[in-house]
Design an enzyme around this catalytic site. Structure first.
Site, PDB file in Angstrom:
ATOM      1  N   THR A   1       4.794  -0.235  18.427  1.00 21.39           N
ATOM      2  CA  THR A   1       4.123   0.600  17.417  1.00 21.39           C
ATOM      3  C   THR A   1       2.911  -0.142  16.845  1.00 21.39           C
ATOM      4  OG1 THR A   1       5.787  -0.104  15.789  1.00 21.39           O
ATOM      5  CG2 THR A   1       6.081   2.073  16.752  1.00 21.39           C
TER       6      THR A   1
ATOM      7  N   GLU B   1       7.102   8.347  14.052  1.00 25.68           N
ATOM      8  CA  GLU B   1       7.393   7.843  12.700  1.00 25.68           C
ATOM      9  C   GLU B   1       8.235   8.842  11.909  1.00 25.68           C
ATOM     10  OE1 GLU B   1       6.719   4.890  11.598  1.00 25.68           O
ATOM     11  OE2 GLU B   1       5.131   4.113  12.878  1.00 25.68           O
TER      12      GLU B   1
ATOM     13  N   GLU C   1       8.975   2.040   6.287  1.00 26.54           N
ATOM     14  CA  GLU C   1       8.634   2.911   7.425  1.00 26.54           C
ATOM     15  C   GLU C   1       8.320   4.336   6.974  1.00 26.54           C
ATOM     16  OE1 GLU C   1       8.109   2.450  10.561  1.00 26.54           O
ATOM     17  OE2 GLU C   1       8.684   0.357  10.776  1.00 26.54           O
TER      18      GLU C   1
ATOM     19  N   TRP D   1       0.854  -1.204   0.000  1.00 28.09           N
ATOM     20  CA  TRP D   1       0.000   0.000   0.000  1.00 28.09           C
ATOM     21  C   TRP D   1       0.885   1.247   0.000  1.00 28.09           C
ATOM     22  CZ3 TRP D   1       0.430   3.516   4.019  1.00 28.09           C
ATOM     23  CH2 TRP D   1       1.091   3.065   5.176  1.00 28.09           C
TER      24      TRP D   1
ATOM     25  N   HIS E   1       7.400  -6.350  10.655  1.00 30.76           N
ATOM     26  CA  HIS E   1       8.742  -5.954  11.106  1.00 30.76           C
ATOM     27  C   HIS E   1       9.077  -6.626  12.443  1.00 30.76           C
ATOM     28  CE1 HIS E   1       8.181  -1.933   8.687  1.00 30.76           C
ATOM     29  NE2 HIS E   1       8.313  -2.989   7.919  1.00 30.76           N
TER      30      HIS E   1
ATOM     31  N   GLU F   1       8.928  -2.537  17.468  1.00 25.25           N
ATOM     32  CA  GLU F   1       7.965  -2.780  16.393  1.00 25.25           C
ATOM     33  C   GLU F   1       6.635  -3.262  16.975  1.00 25.25           C
ATOM     34  OE1 GLU F   1       8.361  -1.919  13.353  1.00 25.25           O
ATOM     35  OE2 GLU F   1      10.498  -1.925  12.922  1.00 25.25           O
TER      36      GLU F   1
ATOM     37  N   ASP G   1       2.093  -3.498   8.926  1.00 27.19           N
ATOM     38  CA  ASP G   1       3.527  -3.365   8.592  1.00 27.19           C
ATOM     39  C   ASP G   1       4.377  -3.610   9.839  1.00 27.19           C
ATOM     40  OD1 ASP G   1       2.764  -2.550   6.070  1.00 27.19           O
ATOM     41  OD2 ASP G   1       3.735  -0.589   6.144  1.00 27.19           O
ATOM     42  N   GLU G   2       3.967  -2.979  10.946  1.00 26.70           N
ATOM     43  CA  GLU G   2       4.752  -3.087  12.184  1.00 26.70           C
ATOM     44  C   GLU G   2       4.824  -4.534  12.654  1.00 26.70           C
ATOM     45  OE1 GLU G   2       6.213  -0.522  12.337  1.00 26.70           O
ATOM     46  OE2 GLU G   2       5.047   1.310  12.605  1.00 26.70           O
TER      47      GLU G   2
ATOM     48  N   HIS H   1       4.783   5.521   6.753  1.00 24.53           N
ATOM     49  CA  HIS H   1       3.953   5.707   7.949  1.00 24.53           C
ATOM     50  C   HIS H   1       3.829   7.178   8.334  1.00 24.53           C
ATOM     51  CE1 HIS H   1       5.099   1.304   9.171  1.00 24.53           C
ATOM     52  NE2 HIS H   1       4.426   1.378   8.031  1.00 24.53           N
TER      53      HIS H   1
HETATM   54 FE   LIG Z   1       8.137  -0.174  12.416  1.00 21.41          FE
HETATM   55 FE   LIG Z   2       6.338   2.636  11.555  1.00 28.29          FE
END
Ligand SMILES: [Fe+2]
Ligand SMILES: [Fe+2]
Length: 203
Positions: free
Chosen positions: A161, A66, A105, A23, A194, A158, A190-191, A108
């Protein structure tokens, strides 16, 4: 670090996503090329009035965190075993991971900054000043250049977040802010990826 470096391509493949397939901020924001752009912004401004100060404080905190990405990238590039170049002058595998992680990242702060700017509920100049301070000050998380300690840290960071963005998503959804809920949920996703990557490095 040398052992793990041999598998960097596999890690990048397994845990990270290329720009064309992942995305992008514009997927969750009003399209400025569309004629309905102004209407969509008006709607965001209207519904944003319903959310309380605690909510915006949390969202601004998440955004600023971020936005200090330059700090995190330069800190990670300094960890033992990570360097911009390898001993034979070629690309260092870890640098490849760090760059790819940073590129994910970067979306974000981008999407969150644009959203809070459009909401009309936030004093953006104060946010911008704070971000500039945060980047200028740098940070010392007390892990030195030790890769083990640093990756234990990033595993938890991670996850933290993930929890924060996910909580924002829950509150936004409850109060009917579909766009913001979707956006925060996908950042949280996403976090989580990670988090799983750094956890695997530590393992
Ligand atoms: Fe992250
Ligand atoms: Fe992030």
């Amino acid at each position: 670090m040398l052992t793990l470096e041999k598998n960097i391509d596999t890690f990048v493949e397994k845990f990270l996503i290329v720009p064309e397939k992942i995305w992008q901020p514009t997927d969750f924001l009003p399209n400025s090329q569309s004629d309905t752009f102004i209407e969509e912004i008006k709607e965001i401004r209207e519904i944003s009035k319903e959310l309380d100060d605690d909510f915006w404080t949390a969202l601004v905190g998440d955004t600023i965190t971020e936005e200090a990405l330059p700090t995190y990238e330069s800190w990670l590039l300094d960890v033992e075993g990570i360097s911009q170049t390898s001993n034979n002058g070629g690309d260092n595998g870890w640098a490849k991971w760090i760059r790819a992680w940073t590129s994910e990242e970067n979306r974000h702060g981008d999407v969150l900054n644009k959203y809070i700017y459009m909401s009309g509920r936030v004093n953006m100049r104060e946010v911008e000043i704070t971000t500039q301070h945060l980047i200028a000050d740098g940070m010392d998380i007390g892990t030195g250049r030790d890769p083990y300690k640093n990756f234990v840290y990033t595993s938890f960071q991670e996850l933290a977040t993930y929890i924060s963005h996910n909580n924002v998503a829950k509150i936004a959804r409850k109060s009917g802010h579909t766009l913001l809920a979707k956006m925060s949920k996908i950042i949280a996703g996403d976090e989580m990826r990670h988090h799983l990557a750094y956890t695997e490095f530590v393992k």
